[in-house]
Design a protein around this motif. Structure first.
Motif, PDB file in Angstrom:
ATOM      1  N   GLU A 210      49.359  44.909  86.677  1.00 33.57           N
ATOM      2  CA  GLU A 210      49.145  45.640  85.420  1.00 33.57           C
ATOM      3  C   GLU A 210      48.859  47.087  85.771  1.00 33.57           C
ATOM      4  N   ASP A 211      49.750  47.976  85.321  1.00 31.69           N
ATOM      5  CA  ASP A 211      49.682  49.388  85.685  1.00 31.69           C
ATOM      6  C   ASP A 211      49.232  50.211  84.477  1.00 31.69           C
ATOM      7  N   GLN A 212      47.916  50.331  84.295  1.00 32.70           N
ATOM      8  CA  GLN A 212      47.327  51.146  83.229  1.00 32.70           C
ATOM      9  C   GLN A 212      47.668  50.647  81.821  1.00 32.70           C
ATOM     10  N   GLU A 213      47.992  49.392  81.679  1.00 34.10           N
ATOM     11  CA  GLU A 213      48.326  48.845  80.369  1.00 34.10           C
ATOM     12  C   GLU A 213      47.087  48.563  79.528  1.00 34.10           C
ATOM     13  N   SER A 214      45.962  48.327  80.201  1.00 40.67           N
ATOM     14  CA  SER A 214      44.718  48.033  79.496  1.00 40.67           C
ATOM     15  C   SER A 214      43.726  49.188  79.561  1.00 40.67           C
ATOM     16  N   GLU A 215      43.609  49.798  80.729  1.00 40.13           N
ATOM     17  CA  GLU A 215      42.689  50.918  80.922  1.00 40.13           C
ATOM     18  C   GLU A 215      43.439  52.061  81.621  1.00 40.13           C
ATOM     19  N   THR A 216      43.420  53.234  81.052  1.00 38.09           N
ATOM     20  CA  THR A 216      44.087  54.388  81.654  1.00 38.09           C
ATOM     21  C   THR A 216      43.478  54.706  83.022  1.00 38.09           C
ATOM     22  N   GLY A 217      44.355  54.884  84.007  1.00 34.58           N
ATOM     23  CA  GLY A 217      43.904  55.230  85.353  1.00 34.58           C
ATOM     24  C   GLY A 217      43.570  54.043  86.228  1.00 34.58           C
ATOM     25  N   MET A 218      43.692  52.806  85.683  1.00 33.21           N
ATOM     26  CA  MET A 218      43.341  51.609  86.443  1.00 33.21           C
ATOM     27  C   MET A 218      44.536  50.671  86.606  1.00 33.21           C
ATOM     28  N   ARG A 219      44.588  50.043  87.779  1.00 32.89           N
ATOM     29  CA  ARG A 219      45.596  49.023  88.061  1.00 32.89           C
ATOM     30  C   ARG A 219      44.908  47.703  88.400  1.00 32.89           C
ATOM     31  N   SER A 220      45.580  46.604  88.099  1.00 34.04           N
ATOM     32  CA  SER A 220      45.040  45.285  88.423  1.00 34.04           C
ATOM     33  C   SER A 220      46.152  44.392  88.949  1.00 34.04           C
ATOM     34  N   GLY A 234      42.834  29.426  85.417  1.00 32.09           N
ATOM     35  CA  GLY A 234      42.198  30.730  85.543  1.00 32.09           C
ATOM     36  C   GLY A 234      42.988  31.600  86.487  1.00 32.09           C
ATOM     37  N   CYS A 235      42.417  32.714  86.884  1.00 35.02           N
ATOM     38  CA  CYS A 235      43.104  33.568  87.842  1.00 35.02           C
ATOM     39  C   CYS A 235      42.120  34.482  88.560  1.00 35.02           C
ATOM     40  N   VAL A 236      42.539  34.921  89.728  1.00 35.14           N
ATOM     41  CA  VAL A 236      41.808  35.907  90.511  1.00 35.14           C
ATOM     42  C   VAL A 236      42.462  37.257  90.269  1.00 35.14           C
ATOM     43  N   ALA A 237      41.652  38.292  90.112  1.00 34.30           N
ATOM     44  CA  ALA A 237      42.198  39.635  89.923  1.00 34.30           C
ATOM     45  C   ALA A 237      41.465  40.635  90.803  1.00 34.30           C
ATOM     46  N   LEU A 238      42.218  41.605  91.252  1.00 29.52           N
ATOM     47  CA  LEU A 238      41.679  42.733  92.008  1.00 29.52           C
ATOM     48  C   LEU A 238      42.009  43.979  91.208  1.00 29.52           C
ATOM     49  N   ALA A 239      41.019  44.830  90.951  1.00 30.49           N
ATOM     50  CA  ALA A 239      41.243  45.994  90.093  1.00 30.49           C
ATOM     51  C   ALA A 239      40.636  47.245  90.705  1.00 30.49           C
ATOM     52  N   GLY A 240      41.343  48.357  90.510  1.00 32.02           N
ATOM     53  CA  GLY A 240      40.855  49.625  91.031  1.00 32.02           C
ATOM     54  C   GLY A 240      41.655  50.780  90.461  1.00 32.02           C
ATOM     55  N   PRO A 241      41.258  51.993  90.786  1.00 32.30           N
ATOM     56  CA  PRO A 241      41.943  53.171  90.255  1.00 32.30           C
ATOM     57  C   PRO A 241      43.304  53.394  90.905  1.00 32.30           C
ATOM     58  N   VAL A 242      44.210  54.001  90.164  1.00 30.28           N
ATOM     59  CA  VAL A 242      45.555  54.291  90.661  1.00 30.28           C
ATOM     60  C   VAL A 242      45.509  55.143  91.919  1.00 30.28           C
ATOM     61  N   ILE A 243      44.531  56.042  92.007  1.00 31.71           N
ATOM     62  CA  ILE A 243      44.457  56.940  93.165  1.00 31.71           C
ATOM     63  C   ILE A 243      44.220  56.181  94.472  1.00 31.71           C
TER      64      ILE A 243
END
Length: 270
Positions: A210-220, A234-243
């Motif tokens: 997910e490339d900024q579809e939910s939060e601007t500047g964040m990828r998951s 369920g699922c495991v997710a890793l999330a952080g800023p695009v930078i």
């Protein structure tokens, strides 16, 4: 209407009028008390016993029991006309148990993934057309994805939700995709056909980006967790800023997320 029923009705009407200061309606309270009246020692109860346990008239107990039977929370044994707990309670209990098992069994693996990546790690479970975060570990970086246990987000625009949609049965997925998609950011996919194409890609590659579809500047990045029946629970997710989550790092991070999700799945009997 007999005297007992009429008196009971008047009492209930009075209780309802007084209800502004009450935390719950008496009818709801009585229904819950009726369910709690059953135990291992008293797995079946008749109307007389149920009325006595609630301190109400038999007519009131019968009306409550009939409502619970209609909704599947009670069953009536045709052999002796007594009531017993219904399958609806079993299904609700199974949902709670599955959620607790996923959260408990996943924690060591989620902590290991956070240690390896130092990005925010999330465990999400389905909740109708949304996802619910059941566990999370935040990154130590100043700029990071933030979330809390119990937070809900739409399935359609999150990596976690898109994974669940991708592996969901067609009968469950279609009603969700028919609903208008709210645009949360400039990158939110609002075209159902484009979203369906993305879900096809997720099934092929085994994870969602997910490339900024939910939060601007964040990828998951998210990958599915399976139970012993091979269902995605369920699922495991890793999330952080695009930078930090740059394009060239995505494949390696995705592999780690997939591996963690598979380790949890194996703990659940997959």
């Amino acid at each position: 209407m007999n005297d007992v029923t009429e008196t009971t009705s008047r009492q209930e009407e009075t209780e309802t009028r007084r209800g502004s200061g009450r935390t719950s309606l008496s009818s709801v309270s009585n229904a819950l008390k009726m369910l709690k009246a059953f135990s291992d020692e008293t797995s079946e109860l008749g109307i007389t016993e149920l009325a006595k346990s609630l301190s109400v008239a038999k007519s009131t107990a019968h009306r409550i029991a009939s409502t619970l039977v209609n909704d599947g929370f009670l069953e009536k044994n045709p052999a002796n006309e007594k009531y017993r707990l219904g399958l609806a309670l079993f299904r609700l209990g199974a949902q709670v148990r599955r959620r607790m098992n996923v959260s408990y069994e996943s924690r060591p693996m989620l902590m290991d993934l956070r240690a390896k990546t130092n990005e925010t790690i999330l465990l999400a479970i389905p909740d109708e057309d949304q996802i619910l975060y059941a566990f999370h570990l935040e990154s130590s970086h100043a700029i990071r994805m933030r979330s809390d246990i119990g937070v809900r987000k739409p399935m359609v625009c999150t990596a976690e939700g898109q994974v669940m949609l991708a592996y969901m049965s067609e009968s469950r997925r279609l009603p969700i995709l028919k609903e208008p998609i709210k645009k949360r950011t400039a990158h939110t996919i609002t075209d159902p056909e484009k979203l369906k194409a993305k879900l096809d890609t997720i099934r092929v590659q085994g994870y969602s980006l997910e490339d900024q579809e939910s939060e601007t500047g964040m990828r998951s990045i998210a990958a599915p967790i399976y139970n012993s029946e091979r269902n995605v629970v369920g699922c495991v997710a890793l999330a952080g800023p695009v930078i930090r989550m740059k394009d060239d790092l995505i494949p390696g991070l995705a592999d780690q997320v997939i591996q963690t999700a598979m380790q949890i799945s194996q703990r659940l009997g997959y």
